[in-house]
Each structure stands twice: as structure tokens, then as C-alpha cells.
Write a protein that holds these residues in place. Structure first.
Motif, PDB file in Angstrom:
ATOM      1  N   SER A   5       1.946   5.096 -10.837  1.00  0.00           N
ATOM      2  CA  SER A   5       1.545   4.956  -9.435  1.00  0.00           C
ATOM      3  C   SER A   5       0.161   4.030  -9.342  1.00  0.00           C
ATOM      4  O   SER A   5       0.061   3.143  -8.554  1.00  0.00           O
ATOM      5  CB  SER A   5       1.038   6.298  -8.803  1.00  0.00           C
ATOM      6  N   VAL A   6      -0.583   4.414 -10.245  1.00  0.00           N
ATOM      7  CA  VAL A   6      -1.945   3.452 -10.545  1.00  0.00           C
ATOM      8  C   VAL A   6      -1.366   2.002 -10.964  1.00  0.00           C
ATOM      9  O   VAL A   6      -1.963   1.221 -10.367  1.00  0.00           O
ATOM     10  CB  VAL A   6      -2.981   4.314 -11.669  1.00  0.00           C
ATOM     11  N   TYR A   7      -0.714   2.149 -11.945  1.00  0.00           N
ATOM     12  CA  TYR A   7      -0.076   0.724 -12.288  1.00  0.00           C
ATOM     13  C   TYR A   7       0.335  -0.134 -11.039  1.00  0.00           C
ATOM     14  O   TYR A   7       0.142  -1.332 -10.888  1.00  0.00           O
ATOM     15  CB  TYR A   7       1.045   0.718 -13.249  1.00  0.00           C
ATOM     16  N   TRP A   8       1.308   0.414 -10.157  1.00  0.00           N
ATOM     17  CA  TRP A   8       1.794  -0.198  -9.176  1.00  0.00           C
ATOM     18  C   TRP A   8       0.867  -0.555  -8.104  1.00  0.00           C
ATOM     19  O   TRP A   8       0.915  -1.539  -7.398  1.00  0.00           O
ATOM     20  CB  TRP A   8       3.190   0.371  -8.448  1.00  0.00           C
ATOM     21  N   TRP A  12       0.326  -4.494  -7.022  1.00  0.00           N
ATOM     22  CA  TRP A  12       0.657  -4.774  -5.691  1.00  0.00           C
ATOM     23  C   TRP A  12      -0.302  -5.880  -5.146  1.00  0.00           C
ATOM     24  O   TRP A  12      -0.013  -6.740  -4.571  1.00  0.00           O
ATOM     25  CB  TRP A  12       0.699  -3.632  -4.746  1.00  0.00           C
ATOM     26  N   LYS A  13      -1.661  -5.595  -5.729  1.00  0.00           N
ATOM     27  CA  LYS A  13      -2.652  -6.469  -5.404  1.00  0.00           C
ATOM     28  C   LYS A  13      -2.419  -7.862  -5.984  1.00  0.00           C
ATOM     29  O   LYS A  13      -2.741  -8.860  -5.571  1.00  0.00           O
ATOM     30  CB  LYS A  13      -4.094  -6.021  -5.730  1.00  0.00           C
ATOM     31  N   VAL A  14      -1.931  -7.905  -7.226  1.00  0.00           N
ATOM     32  CA  VAL A  14      -1.738  -9.122  -8.060  1.00  0.00           C
ATOM     33  C   VAL A  14      -0.577  -9.890  -6.954  1.00  0.00           C
ATOM     34  O   VAL A  14      -0.287 -10.997  -7.016  1.00  0.00           O
ATOM     35  CB  VAL A  14      -1.216  -8.831  -9.335  1.00  0.00           C
ATOM     36  N   ILE A  15       0.777  -9.032  -6.705  1.00  0.00           N
ATOM     37  CA  ILE A  15       1.671  -9.553  -6.187  1.00  0.00           C
ATOM     38  C   ILE A  15       1.205 -10.374  -4.891  1.00  0.00           C
ATOM     39  O   ILE A  15       1.885 -11.316  -4.451  1.00  0.00           O
ATOM     40  CB  ILE A  15       2.873  -8.642  -5.947  1.00  0.00           C
ATOM     41  N   ILE A  16       0.343  -9.803  -4.048  1.00  0.00           N
ATOM     42  CA  ILE A  16      -0.142 -10.306  -2.913  1.00  0.00           C
ATOM     43  C   ILE A  16      -0.921 -11.666  -3.160  1.00  0.00           C
ATOM     44  O   ILE A  16      -0.731 -12.733  -2.337  1.00  0.00           O
ATOM     45  CB  ILE A  16      -0.673  -9.260  -1.988  1.00  0.00           C
ATOM     46  N   ALA A  46      10.503 -12.005  -5.841  1.00  0.00           N
ATOM     47  CA  ALA A  46      11.419 -11.254  -4.928  1.00  0.00           C
ATOM     48  C   ALA A  46      11.943  -9.816  -5.338  1.00  0.00           C
ATOM     49  O   ALA A  46      11.662  -8.922  -4.727  1.00  0.00           O
ATOM     50  CB  ALA A  46      12.694 -12.205  -4.343  1.00  0.00           C
ATOM     51  N   LEU A  47      12.355  -9.883  -6.884  1.00  0.00           N
ATOM     52  CA  LEU A  47      12.745  -8.708  -7.302  1.00  0.00           C
ATOM     53  C   LEU A  47      11.585  -7.657  -7.827  1.00  0.00           C
ATOM     54  O   LEU A  47      11.642  -6.651  -7.518  1.00  0.00           O
ATOM     55  CB  LEU A  47      13.399  -9.160  -8.540  1.00  0.00           C
ATOM     56  N   GLY A  48      10.304  -8.351  -7.840  1.00  0.00           N
ATOM     57  CA  GLY A  48       9.035  -7.503  -8.063  1.00  0.00           C
ATOM     58  C   GLY A  48       8.731  -6.579  -6.652  1.00  0.00           C
ATOM     59  O   GLY A  48       8.424  -5.649  -6.727  1.00  0.00           O
ATOM     60  N   VAL A  49       8.888  -7.436  -5.757  1.00  0.00           N
ATOM     61  CA  VAL A  49       8.726  -6.983  -4.354  1.00  0.00           C
ATOM     62  C   VAL A  49       9.566  -5.956  -4.087  1.00  0.00           C
ATOM     63  O   VAL A  49       9.183  -4.744  -3.532  1.00  0.00           O
ATOM     64  CB  VAL A  49       8.672  -8.033  -3.073  1.00  0.00           C
ATOM     65  N   LEU A  50      10.710  -6.089  -4.163  1.00  0.00           N
ATOM     66  CA  LEU A  50      11.795  -5.152  -3.957  1.00  0.00           C
ATOM     67  C   LEU A  50      11.849  -3.736  -4.851  1.00  0.00           C
ATOM     68  O   LEU A  50      11.838  -2.640  -4.129  1.00  0.00           O
ATOM     69  CB  LEU A  50      13.363  -5.798  -4.174  1.00  0.00           C
ATOM     70  N   GLU A  51      11.296  -4.231  -5.951  1.00  0.00           N
ATOM     71  CA  GLU A  51      11.083  -2.891  -6.840  1.00  0.00           C
ATOM     72  C   GLU A  51       9.944  -2.099  -6.214  1.00  0.00           C
ATOM     73  O   GLU A  51      10.039  -0.921  -6.214  1.00  0.00           O
ATOM     74  CB  GLU A  51      10.901  -3.430  -8.179  1.00  0.00           C
ATOM     75  N   TYR A  52       8.922  -2.726  -5.841  1.00  0.00           N
ATOM     76  CA  TYR A  52       7.845  -1.939  -5.157  1.00  0.00           C
ATOM     77  C   TYR A  52       8.196  -1.409  -4.036  1.00  0.00           C
ATOM     78  O   TYR A  52       7.709  -0.020  -3.987  1.00  0.00           O
ATOM     79  CB  TYR A  52       6.658  -2.894  -4.954  1.00  0.00           C
ATOM     80  N   ILE A  53       8.918  -2.027  -3.233  1.00  0.00           N
ATOM     81  CA  ILE A  53       9.433  -1.231  -1.838  1.00  0.00           C
ATOM     82  C   ILE A  53      10.239  -0.027  -2.344  1.00  0.00           C
ATOM     83  O   ILE A  53      10.157   1.181  -1.690  1.00  0.00           O
ATOM     84  CB  ILE A  53      10.372  -2.214  -1.160  1.00  0.00           C
TER      85      ILE A  53
END
Length: 94
Positions: A5-8, A12-16, A46-53
Motif C-alpha cells: 500500500s505504501v509503495y503504490w 501513484w504520485k510518480v505516475i501522475i 497505461a498498464l501501470g494505471v490499470l494495475e493501480y485501479i
């Protein structure tokens, strides 16, 4: 699970932030766009964003019979397990 959870959360901040920094870099150096490389990176992004979701918001993968039955019956996606856990934690604090 806490470590994930902490990792993601930080990921997420990096992805944005990554696309913004990329555009600033491209505009500053005015480099020629490597289209093939950008397509690969865009697909990975895109795959990283989908994995986060999938991990934190909605369950996007349905690979067993009970999950498929739920999806067919309700016609909606399940809430992710971690999202449910976070809601329970928030309710416990309130």
C-alpha cells in the motif's frame, strides 16, 4: 500488505507526475520524438494505471467462477479488497 500500500501510494504520485515532466523535458530540449519508443512507454504507463485501479479501486480481473457469476449477475465491477480494508479502517477511526 502495508508495504504494498505504501509503495503504490508513492508510485501513484510518480505516475501522475511523469507525463508532466516528460512534456517539460521535450519542450525544453526540442528533441525529435521517438514514436516507437513512446508507444511502448505509453502502453506500459497505461498498464501501470490499470494495475493501480485494479489494486486500490475496482477489481478489473475476473479469473474464477464466483467472480464471473457476480459480474454477470450485477453487471458491475467489484470494489477492490484493499479499498474495502481502507474503508473499514476509516470507519474505525471516525
Amino acid at each position: 500488505m502495508l508495504q504494498g500500500s505504501v509503495y503504490w501510494y508513492f508510485k501513484w504520485k510518480v505516475i501522475i507526475l511523469a507525463p508532466v515532466l516528460f512534456m517539460l523535458d521535450m519542450s525544453r530540449w526540442q528533441a525529435a520524438l521517438p514514436v516507437a519508443g513512446l508507444m511502448i512507454v505509453g502502453g506500459i504507463y497505461a498498464l501501470g494505471v490499470l494495475e493501480y485501479i485494479n489494486y486500490f479501486h475496482l477489481q478489473l480481473s475476473y479469473d474464477n467462477r464466483p467472480d464471473m457469476k457476480y459480474l454477470m449477475k450485477t453487471k458491475r465491477l467489484k470494489q477492490a479488497c484493499i479499498s474495502k480494508d481502507f474503508q473499514r479502517l476509516e470507519e474505525g477511526r471516525a
